[in-house]
Design a protein around this motif. Structure first.
Motif, mmCIF file in Angstrom:
data_model
loop_
_atom_site.group_PDB
_atom_site.id
_atom_site.type_symbol
_atom_site.label_atom_id
_atom_site.label_comp_id
_atom_site.label_asym_id
_atom_site.label_seq_id
_atom_site.Cartn_x
_atom_site.Cartn_y
_atom_site.Cartn_z
ATOM 1 N N THR A 231 19.670 36.032 39.797
ATOM 2 C CA THR A 231 20.435 36.216 38.563
ATOM 3 C C THR A 231 21.669 35.332 38.507
ATOM 4 O O THR A 231 21.986 34.766 37.454
ATOM 5 N N ALA A 232 22.370 35.187 39.633
ATOM 6 C CA ALA A 232 23.635 34.441 39.623
ATOM 7 C C ALA A 232 23.561 33.101 40.339
ATOM 8 O O ALA A 232 24.469 32.278 40.214
ATOM 9 N N GLY A 233 22.507 32.877 41.135
ATOM 10 C CA GLY A 233 22.425 31.638 41.909
ATOM 11 C C GLY A 233 23.239 31.688 43.180
ATOM 12 O O GLY A 233 23.317 30.695 43.913
ATOM 13 N N ASN A 234 23.843 32.850 43.482
ATOM 14 C CA ASN A 234 24.653 33.030 44.682
ATOM 15 C C ASN A 234 24.423 34.430 45.237
ATOM 16 O O ASN A 234 24.385 35.408 44.483
ATOM 17 N N ALA A 235 24.232 34.498 46.557
ATOM 18 C CA ALA A 235 24.094 35.786 47.226
ATOM 19 C C ALA A 235 24.910 35.728 48.511
ATOM 20 O O ALA A 235 25.003 34.671 49.154
ATOM 21 N N PHE B 111 16.791 30.548 52.081
ATOM 22 C CA PHE B 111 17.367 31.603 52.923
ATOM 23 C C PHE B 111 17.308 31.205 54.404
ATOM 24 O O PHE B 111 18.289 31.380 55.145
ATOM 25 N N ALA B 112 16.146 30.697 54.854
ATOM 26 C CA ALA B 112 15.994 30.325 56.266
ATOM 27 C C ALA B 112 16.952 29.198 56.641
ATOM 28 O O ALA B 112 17.543 29.204 57.729
ATOM 29 N N ASP B 113 17.120 28.237 55.734
ATOM 30 C CA ASP B 113 18.012 27.108 56.023
ATOM 31 C C ASP B 113 19.459 27.583 56.177
ATOM 32 O O ASP B 113 20.180 27.121 57.065
ATOM 33 N N GLU B 114 19.882 28.510 55.329
ATOM 34 C CA GLU B 114 21.263 28.996 55.421
ATOM 35 C C GLU B 114 21.458 29.863 56.661
ATOM 36 O O GLU B 114 22.527 29.854 57.276
ATOM 37 N N ILE B 115 20.436 30.615 57.047
ATOM 38 C CA ILE B 115 20.528 31.398 58.281
ATOM 39 C C ILE B 115 20.667 30.467 59.479
ATOM 40 O O ILE B 115 21.434 30.738 60.414
ATOM 41 N N ASP B 116 19.931 29.352 59.476
ATOM 42 C CA ASP B 116 20.081 28.356 60.542
ATOM 43 C C ASP B 116 21.517 27.852 60.630
ATOM 44 O O ASP B 116 22.048 27.624 61.725
ATOM 45 N N ARG B 117 22.156 27.677 59.480
ATOM 46 C CA ARG B 117 23.499 27.085 59.449
ATOM 47 C C ARG B 117 24.593 28.107 59.720
ATOM 48 O O ARG B 117 25.554 27.815 60.446
ATOM 49 N N SER B 118 24.422 29.322 59.179
ATOM 50 C CA SER B 118 25.544 30.257 59.178
ATOM 51 C C SER B 118 25.406 31.434 60.130
ATOM 52 O O SER B 118 26.402 32.111 60.402
ATOM 53 N N VAL C 250 30.942 34.692 56.491
ATOM 54 C CA VAL C 250 30.149 34.839 55.268
ATOM 55 C C VAL C 250 28.865 34.025 55.401
ATOM 56 O O VAL C 250 28.883 32.883 55.861
ATOM 57 N N VAL C 251 27.760 34.619 55.018
ATOM 58 C CA VAL C 251 26.498 33.879 54.844
ATOM 59 C C VAL C 251 26.300 33.748 53.341
ATOM 60 O O VAL C 251 26.076 34.746 52.649
ATOM 61 N N HIS C 252 26.423 32.530 52.851
ATOM 62 C CA HIS C 252 26.407 32.276 51.408
ATOM 63 C C HIS C 252 25.106 31.546 51.053
ATOM 64 O O HIS C 252 24.914 30.383 51.402
ATOM 65 N N PHE C 253 24.210 32.242 50.344
ATOM 66 C CA PHE C 253 22.952 31.638 49.895
ATOM 67 C C PHE C 253 23.167 31.064 48.504
ATOM 68 O O PHE C 253 23.471 31.793 47.555
ATOM 69 N N VAL D 258 26.908 42.043 49.769
ATOM 70 C CA VAL D 258 27.973 42.336 48.808
ATOM 71 C C VAL D 258 27.572 41.744 47.460
ATOM 72 O O VAL D 258 27.026 40.634 47.404
ATOM 73 N N PRO D 259 27.786 42.451 46.360
ATOM 74 C CA PRO D 259 27.427 41.930 45.037
ATOM 75 C C PRO D 259 28.094 40.584 44.774
ATOM 76 O O PRO D 259 29.240 40.350 45.187
ATOM 77 N N HIS D 260 27.392 39.742 44.070
ATOM 78 C CA HIS D 260 27.887 38.371 43.877
ATOM 79 C C HIS D 260 29.182 38.332 43.062
ATOM 80 O O HIS D 260 29.974 37.399 43.207
ATOM 81 N N TRP D 261 29.399 39.335 42.191
ATOM 82 C CA TRP D 261 30.622 39.292 41.386
ATOM 83 C C TRP D 261 31.871 39.710 42.170
ATOM 84 O O TRP D 261 32.978 39.599 41.669
ATOM 85 N N THR D 262 31.665 40.175 43.421
ATOM 86 C CA THR D 262 32.831 40.560 44.231
ATOM 87 C C THR D 262 33.315 39.429 45.141
ATOM 88 O O THR D 262 34.323 39.595 45.828
ATOM 89 N N MET D 263 32.598 38.312 45.165
ATOM 90 C CA MET D 263 32.962 37.199 46.048
ATOM 91 C C MET D 263 33.222 35.942 45.225
ATOM 92 O O MET D 263 32.513 35.661 44.249
ATOM 93 N N LYS D 264 34.235 35.197 45.670
ATOM 94 C CA LYS D 264 34.522 33.925 45.007
ATOM 95 C C LYS D 264 35.053 32.934 46.034
ATOM 96 O O LYS D 264 35.983 33.243 46.779
ATOM 97 N N PRO D 265 34.436 31.740 46.119
ATOM 98 C CA PRO D 265 34.894 30.744 47.094
ATOM 99 C C PRO D 265 36.064 29.919 46.543
ATOM 100 O O PRO D 265 36.147 29.650 45.344
ATOM 101 N N TYR D 266 36.943 29.505 47.456
ATOM 102 C CA TYR D 266 38.095 28.688 47.072
ATOM 103 C C TYR D 266 38.226 27.526 48.052
ATOM 104 O O TYR D 266 37.837 27.633 49.223
ATOM 105 N N GLY D 267 38.810 26.439 47.560
ATOM 106 C CA GLY D 267 39.103 25.291 48.394
ATOM 107 C C GLY D 267 40.585 25.205 48.696
ATOM 108 O O GLY D 267 41.404 25.959 48.149
#
Length: 690
Positions: free
Chosen positions: A106-110, A325-332, A166-169, A128-137
């Motif tokens: 739905t959001a493109g982010n999990a 999902f597998a690629d992000e698990i490998d990384r994070s 954080v594991v960010h898909f 955690v629901p996607h609307w509760t997280m926000k990345p910053y630089g």
């Protein structure tokens, strides 16, 4: 210019906040995004997402280790896999993946949050629901991602989270904010809104009116008081809405009741809703038919089966999501559990996925053809199947008739076009030709033992039945010949033996015996034909070859003269029984034993010797006849393989020689029982010339 480019790369800057506001959709001032919301109440969205939620757990998440030399090993008990299977005390991996898929689609982010234990390793995972997280630089633009802000709500203050926790898909990269993924449904917002509005319209129509809208008016232009109008309206809605639809209408005065507005059939919105279903499913890579949407079910009527649709859904929808999902698990996540020897990779094992069973079989068939074709190593096929690989698997399987010739060479030696005698050589196979012939012979040797044992078993059963029949016919004749059981009385046995043989019907048994031979020879011919195919000779068994081989079996059966052997056995049995002073029952049993064994010491030896000798001869005659049919003119001789003292010197001497087809056939016919003489097609250039 190059120095400037290098400097630019070394001083990369990132905007700390989104570059462009998402804003409104193009060519409209209506905020469709805010009206659609989180899509959790849109069946056109939740339908395909729920299908993915149910499908992905059919595959098994695991970790593979790729070591040196192509060695592949599964680490089923890796710490990350154990943690995912039991992420926290409140739910398991199915719930974890279900929430992750919902946010991702739905959001493109999990997001998963890691709760670390006392040694710093993740001890719990939380969706955690996607609307509760926000990345910053970083504010100075030096880092693309410096932290996440977690806002759980319910009066709790936002919390700053280290990216390592954080594991960010992400679904790709949103160009408006490269820290985020982009929603796969973002381009179908209007269609989702259209489906929601269509649902609301029909629901409102059915909720507000028991029948389509009507106009109630007095006839002849009569006037009605305002209070009466409201009362009539309330009465009509109460009497004819809900469960009271379709009841009779009775008015107390002349009244006109006219339909007004639209009915659901006139407002058929199925086509508009089909468009929404198609667009949403296409965005997620899932055929609408798999979900059960009407738009997709129409396509199954024009050739595409549901099985094919399900396979397409896995390839275009489920597997790409699983790889992300597998690629992000490998990384994070995997690095949190410490370094290991070799390269680790998280993969989804789809061996138990029913929709992909055909794909697994076809992939196995493809690798089998590559290996059998000789252009892929066994090691490559095993690695593709996820099996262990060692040095013994680094081989090619190629037909023995295939000749390796370097580019630009003919593969012939000087003088190879001359007959052997003109070259002053003996007609012997070259080393290369002998190697090919040896490989062919190995295939025959693998077939010989089981075929001989099967034939031996049949022969033992045949001779046992022959002995049993001889005993049954001998008893009454012996009782007649020796009425008082005195078998020691000297009498001529010729007539008694003739009567027993006549009663036994030896000719009928000989027919059965010959059929056994012909059937075995034909089976051997089929097996040899398969070996010939691997040797480069067409694998089909022509009818003339089959008839020639079966006929050879019949002729060989004739060499074993059942009548003469049975006659000799009867004379011996009667003579021995008389010498022992046996009675009729004992003598009849002796006759049965002699008939079974024939000229050999026991029926087992008889059956074993005949089976080995005849199967070997059947292989030789099948090789010769099969080669003749394919145009093979010469054969490599293999003999004397038991060595000095056990093999004749002449047999040892001819080992490796080349013989014509006629010479080979005569040598095979002259071979003694339990011989080791064998032949293989000669694939060399030189031919023996007489």
């Amino acid at each position: 210019m190059f120095e400037w480019f290098s400097k630019a790369l070394n001083s990369m800057r990132h905007a700390p906040r989104p570059l462009v506001s998402s804003g409104l959709l193009r060519r409209t001032r209506f905020d469709y995004r805010s009206e659609v919301g989180d899509c959790l109440d849109a069946s056109v969205v939740t339908g395909p997402i729920q299908w993915i939620q149910r499908a992905l757990p059919e595959a098994r998440l695991t970790v593979m280790r790729y070591g040196r030399g192509g060695k592949v090993e599964e680490i089923a008990d890796h710490g990350a896999m154990s943690l995912i299977s039991r992420p926290n005390p409140f739910y398991g991996d199915l719930a974890l993946w279900s929430g992750t898929i919902l946010s991702y689609c739905t959001a493109g982010n999990a997001y998963w949050l890691k709760a670390r234990n006392g040694i710093g390793r993740p001890g719990e995972l939380w969706y955690v629901p996607h609307w509760t997280m926000k990345p910053y630089g970083a504010e100075d633009g030096s880092t693309l991602l410096s932290h996440y802000m977690y806002s759980p709500g319910a009066g709790f203050e936002p919390e700053k989270i280290d990216p390592a926790d954080v594991v960010h898909f992400r679904h790709g990269i949103d160009p408006r904010d490269p820290r985020l993924g982009i929603s796969p449904l973002d381009g179908a917002i209007r269609e989702i809104f259209m489906d929601l509005e269509s649902s609301n319209f029909v629901a409102s129509l059915l909720r507000n009116m028991g029948v389509p809208g009507v106009v109630i008016s007095p006839k002849a232009g009569g006037m009605v008081a305002a209070d009466d109008v409201e009362a009539t309206k309330a009465w009509f809605k109460q009497a004819f809405s809900g469960d009271r639809r379709g009841g009779p209408l009775v008015m107390g005065a002349p009244t006109d009741v006219s339909p007004y507005g639209f009915n659901p059939q006139q407002m058929n919105m199925s086509e508009a809703r089909d468009v929404a279903e198609e667009r949403v499913c296409a965005s997620l890579g899932i055929p609408a038919a798999v979900v059960g949407f009407g738009a997709g079910l129409q396509s199954t009527k024009v050739g595409a089966t549901m099985k094919e649709m399900a396979k397409l859904a896995w390839h275009n929808g489920v597997l790409p999501i699983g790889r992300v999902f597998a690629d992000e698990i490998d990384r994070s996540l995997i690095p949190d559990f410490g370094p290991v020897t070799g390269r680790l990779k998280t993969v989804w094992d789809t061996a138990d996925v029913l929709a992909l069973a055909d794909d697994e079989d076809k992939e196995t068939e493809r690798w089998s053809k590559r290996v059998q074709g000789g252009w892929a190593m066994v090691a490559e096929a095993r690695a593709a199947a996820g099996l262990d690989v060692d040095d013994s698997h680094r081989i090619y399987l190629r037909p023995i008739s295939a000749i390796e010739v370097p580019a630009g060479e003919t593969g012939r030696r000087p003088g190879d076009d001359q007959p052997p005698k003109e070259r002053g050589e003996k007609a012997q196979a070259s080393v290369q030709a002998r190697q090919r012939a040896t490989a062919y012979l190995r295939m025959l040797a693998a077939q010989e033992e089981p075929r001989s044992k099967a034939f031996e078993k049949q022969l033992k059963a045949f001779f046992k039945e022959l002995g049993k029949a001889a005993r049954q016919v001998a008893v009454p004749l012996l009782e007649e010949e020796f009425p008082k059981g005195k078998t020691h009385i000297e009498k001529g046995d010729d007539l008694l033996v003739a009567r027993i043989l006549d009663k036994l019907g030896i000719s009928t048994h000989w027919t059965t015996f010959r059929q056994l031979f012909e059937a075995q020879y034909l089976e051997v011919a089929k097996e040899v034909s398969g070996a010939a195919e691997l040797a480069g000779i067409s694998g089909s068994l022509p009818d003339p070859v089959a008839r020639a081989v079966a006929g050879a079996g019949g002729r060989r059966a004739g060499l074993i003269d059942l009548s003469a052997q049975s006659r000799a056995a009867l004379f011996d049995a009667i003579a021995e029984g008389r010498a022992e002073g046996e009675g009729v029952p004992q003598l009849a049993s002796r006759i049965a034993g002699h008939i079974e064994a024939g000229p050999w010491a026991s029926p087992e030896t008889r059956a074993r010797t005949i089976a080995r000798t005849e199967i070997k001869y059947a292989q030789n005659i099948s090789t010769i006849e099969r080669g003749r049919a394919a145009g093979v003119e010469s054969f490599v001789i293999f003999d004397g393989r038991l060595g000095p003292g056990r093999s004749l010197p002449s047999h040892i001497a001819r080992h490796g020689d080349i013989a014509t087809a006629d010479q080979a056939a005569q040598m095979a016919a002259d071979e003694h029982p339990n011989g080791t003489l064998s032949f293989a097609p000669h694939f060399g250039d030189d031919q023996d010339e007489e």
